[in-house]
Design an enzyme around this catalytic site. Structure first.
Site, PDB file in Angstrom:
ATOM      1  N   HIS A   1     -71.655  -5.497  42.226  1.00 14.13           N
ATOM      2  CA  HIS A   1     -70.935  -4.634  41.928  1.00 14.13           C
ATOM      3  C   HIS A   1     -71.391  -3.182  41.876  1.00 14.13           C
ATOM      4  O   HIS A   1     -70.631  -2.390  41.515  1.00 14.13           O
ATOM      5  CB  HIS A   1     -70.267  -5.053  40.447  1.00 14.13           C
ATOM      6  CG  HIS A   1     -69.687  -6.169  40.627  1.00 14.13           C
ATOM      7  ND1 HIS A   1     -70.315  -7.344  40.076  1.00 14.13           N
ATOM      8  CD2 HIS A   1     -68.524  -6.865  41.015  1.00 14.13           C
ATOM      9  CE1 HIS A   1     -69.643  -8.698  40.421  1.00 14.13           C
ATOM     10  NE2 HIS A   1     -68.532  -7.946  40.966  1.00 14.13           N
ATOM     11  N   GLY A   2     -72.427  -3.015  42.218  1.00 14.24           N
ATOM     12  CA  GLY A   2     -73.032  -1.461  42.511  1.00 14.24           C
ATOM     13  C   GLY A   2     -73.535  -0.801  41.157  1.00 14.24           C
ATOM     14  O   GLY A   2     -73.407   0.307  41.129  1.00 14.24           O
TER      15      GLY A   2
END
Length: 195
Positions: free
Chosen positions: A157-158
C-alpha cells in the site's frame, strides 16, 4: 457398467469352480482382505494423531515457545546491511546502520512525524536498529533499503519508513514496532527477555 458386472460375475463363478482350496480361499476372501487393510490403515492414521496430540499436551505450551527470547550476535551483520530473523512467529529486522544513516535519522525533525519518536528512543545502540518487520497498516512485510527514505518500503500500500523505521509517508499509522531488547555486550543482544 454392464461389462464390469459381467466380469465380476465371471470371476465370482470362476472362484466357486476352482478346485485348489488356496486359490478359492484367496478369491472368495478378497473383499475381507481389502476391508482389513483399509481398517488397519485408518487405525494407524488415528493412532498417529492421537500420539501427536498427546505429545503436544504433555510438552511445553505454545505460549512458552512464543515468549522465548533470542540472542543475536550483531558482529555477524555487516555495516549497511539488514538481517532478518524469526521471533515469535514474526519477522525481526536488525539493521547495522552506517554513519550516514544514523546522521540522517538523528537530523529528522521529530515534531513533523506522524508517530513522533526520536532516534535515541528507538535505538538503544545507535549503530543497530532492531524492529519487527510487520507494517503497521495491514501487517505486510516491508522491503529493506527501499522506498523514498531508503529505510523500509511496504509495496502493498506504499508505506515508506526511514532508516530508523519511522513512518514518513503512506497509509501506515505508526512506526515499525521496536521489541524489548537488552545489550549484553556491544555486539550481543537478547530480544524479548521477560524480567
Amino acid at each position: 457398467v454392464l461389462l464390469l458386472s459381467k466380469q465380476w460375475y465371471q470371476r465370482r463363478v470362476r472362484g466357486r469352480n476352482q478346485t485348489n482350496p488356496a486359490e478359492r480361499h484367496a478369491t472368495n476372501n478378497l473383499s475381507t482382505y481389502m476391508m482389513v487393510g483399509a481398517g488397519g490403515g485408518a487405525a494407524l492414521y488415528m493412532a498417529k494423531y492421537t500420539l501427536y496430540g498427546l505429545a503436544l499436551m504433555l510438552g511445553p505450551g505454545r505460549d512458552k515457545y512464543a515468549a522465548a527470547a533470542i540472542e543475536v550476535d550483531l558482529a555477524t551483520i555487516p555495516e549497511g546491511k539488514n538481517a532478518v530473523f524469526t521471533w515469535r512467529g514474526k519477522p525481526l529486522f536488525i539493521r547495522h546502520r552506517t554513519a550516514e544513516e544514523i546522521a540522517s535519522a538523528q537530523s529528522t525533525d521529530v515534531a513533523s512525524l506522524r508517530d513522533p519518536q526520536a532516534d535515541t528512543e528507538r535505538c538503544v545502540n545507535e549503530k543497530y536498529l532492531i524492529c519487527l518487520g510487520v507494517c503497521t497498516h495491514l501487517g505486510c512485510v516491508p522491503i529493506a533499503h527501499a522506498g523514498d527514505y531508503k529505510g523500509y518500503y511496504c509495496p502493498c500500500h506504499g508505506s515508506h519508513y526511514d532508516t530508523c523505521a519511522r513512518i514518513m509517508k503512506g497509509p501506515a499509522p505508526l512506526n515499525l514496532e521496536v521489541p524489548k531488547h537488552d545489550f549484553l555486550t556491544d555486539t550481543l543482544v537478547v530480544i524479548g527477555k521477560e524480567d
